[in-house]
Design an enzyme around this catalytic site. Structure first.
Site, PDB file in Angstrom:
ATOM      1  CG  ASN A  35      -2.061   0.940   1.128  1.00 40.94           C
ATOM      2  OD1 ASN A  35      -2.375   1.425   0.040  1.00 40.94           O
ATOM      3  ND2 ASN A  35      -2.667   1.270   2.258  1.00 40.94           N
ATOM      4  CG  PHE A  81       4.561   3.591  10.918  1.00 42.57           C
ATOM      5  CD1 PHE A  81       3.799   4.557  11.562  1.00 42.57           C
ATOM      6  CD2 PHE A  81       5.931   3.802  10.823  1.00 42.57           C
ATOM      7  CE1 PHE A  81       4.387   5.697  12.088  1.00 42.57           C
ATOM      8  CE2 PHE A  81       6.533   4.934  11.340  1.00 42.57           C
ATOM      9  CZ  PHE A  81       5.748   5.876  11.980  1.00 42.57           C
ATOM     10  CB  SER A 125      -6.188   4.923  15.952  1.00 38.24           C
ATOM     11  OG  SER A 125      -7.296   5.698  15.563  1.00 38.24           O
ATOM     12  CE1 TYR A 150      -6.805   1.267  11.314  1.00 34.43           C
ATOM     13  CE2 TYR A 150      -8.549   2.481  12.427  1.00 34.43           C
ATOM     14  CZ  TYR A 150      -7.239   2.383  12.011  1.00 34.43           C
ATOM     15  OH  TYR A 150      -6.362   3.397  12.320  1.00 34.43           O
ATOM     16  CE  LYS A 154      -4.268   1.018  14.125  1.00 38.57           C
ATOM     17  NZ  LYS A 154      -2.879   0.710  13.693  1.00 38.57           N
ATOM     18  NE  ARG A 295     -17.065   8.161   7.482  1.00 34.17           N
ATOM     19  CZ  ARG A 295     -15.797   8.486   7.239  1.00 34.17           C
ATOM     20  NH1 ARG A 295     -15.288   8.303   6.021  1.00 34.17           N
ATOM     21  NH2 ARG A 295     -15.041   9.028   8.169  1.00 34.17           N
TER      22      ARG A 295
END
Ligand code: UD1
Length: 335
Positions: A35, A81, A125, A150, A154, A295
């Site tokens: 990516n 990361f 995050s 996702y 974390k 959203r």
């Protein structure tokens, strides 16, 4: 210090590589370029006049990671990361998200233990706070159950690091809870490279201004905020990159086992509408937008209390939203 940067060709990774050089450290990059782009390494060299060693491979591959640690004998710290980061995609494809985001961390931790490398900074995050009860968020604000895979990766990763330190392992670790990174390097040679249609706000703004997208949809203007749009803590990516150097230098002074978490933000809430207005004003360019429905999964407001990192590491954000918006636009125009 010689620092391994897993995901060093990515958005935050590439800026952190540059700042590591600026601070006199030696970055070594591991990336599988799934990516990210190989030419980002050339750009890092253009900016710093130094070319980092690059190991192309996957952090979930134990043999590969052992090879990296064997070749680079004296690694003193790791910044991890490596992760998939598209929230919507994680809902559709949870297995690759758990596999990549969790297995890569576990593999790296195991290999670090084998090679007695103690320091690791992890990309967490503000998503771990979920819908905040109050703002600004401090590190002791409650973490909330994740509403997507996702976000769950974390939470799990933070727990893994904490459990490892609690076990008495020879590890010193800090998950940094990033708020919303934006902007690009002042050289405009590196910046964010979203693949496909961006889901984050700023790349959507810049691509719309550049004519690559017809219009930006603002996801809701009926929130309980001053202008009805969501509030976020937008932090310039170069400030965020510098926070990693401060964190590594701080970690290096601690004694193993060590675990602590820190917010990395500016301490200010800025609305989606304010950010768009700033973009238009500082760049003298129009962004066509429409108001759409909310959203799913968006929190209303989320900004950081940054006292802990300010006081402990003597780090604070320096760049303004205006600078970030200028840098994002200049970067977009190079693409
Ligand atoms: C998102 C993720 C967060 C993740 C972070 C990493 C969600 C719900 N959250 O944060 O978990 O850590 O990215 O990059 O996806 N917006 C628009 N129109 C757009 C895009 C965004 O109005 O086309 C608004 C959103 O409603 C939000 C704000 O802009 O209020 C910021 O959105 P975004 O950049 O996607 O970041 P977050 O949602 O805060």
């Amino acid at each position: 210090m010689k620092i391994l940067i897993n995901g060093g060709a990515g958005y935050i990774g590439s800026h952190t590589t540059v700042e590591l050089y600026n601070a006199g450290h030696t970055p070594i990059i591991v990336d599988n370029f799934s990516n990210s782009e190989r030419w980002i390494i050339d750009r890092i060299e253009q900016i710093t006049d130094k070319r980092p060693a690059v190991y192309e491979g996957d952090c979930t591959d134990t043999n590969f990671m052992n090879e990296v640690f064997t070749k680079e004998k004296d690694i003193e710290g790791v910044i991890h990361f490596t992760a998939f980061k598209a929230v919507g995609e994680s809902v559709e494809k949870p297995i690759p998200y758990y596999k990549n985001n969790i297995n890569s961390l576990l593999t790296v931790l195991e290999v670090m233990q084998n090679y007695n490398v103690q320091n690791i900074v992890f990309s967490s995050s503000a998503t771990v706070y979920g819908e905040p009860d109050t703002n600004p968020l401090t590190e002791i604000s409650p973490r909330k159950e994740a509403i997507n895979p996702y976000g769950n990766t974390k939470l799990i990763a933070e727990d893994i690091l904490k459990d490892l330190a609690t076990s008495g392992a020879n590890i010193k670790t800090i998950p940094l809870r990033y708020f919303n990174p934006i902007g690009a390097h002042e050289s405009h040679l590196i910046g964010e490279l979203p693949s496909g249609v961006p889901s984050n706000l700023v790349p959507y703004i810049t691509q719309t201004a550049a004519g690559l997208r017809d219009e930006l949809t603002i996801f809701g203007d009926d929130y309980n905020t001053p202008d009805g749009t969501c509030l976020r803590d937008f932090i310039h990516v170069v400030d965020l990159a510098k926070a990693h150097i401060a964190t590594l230098e701080y970690l290096d002074k601690q004694t193993a086992p060590f675990f602590d978490v820190f917010n990395v933000g500016t301490g200010n809430g800025t609305s989606v509408m304010e950010l768009i207005n700033t973009f238009e004003k500082v760049n003298n360019v129009k962004v066509k937008y429409v108001i759409g429905p909310r959203r799913t999964g968006d929190v209303e407001s989320c900004w950081a209390d940054t006292k802990k990192i300010n006081d402990t590491m003597n780090w604070k954000s320096e760049k303004s939203i205006s600078e970030a918006m200028k840098d994002s636009w200049k970067w977009q125009k190079t693409l």
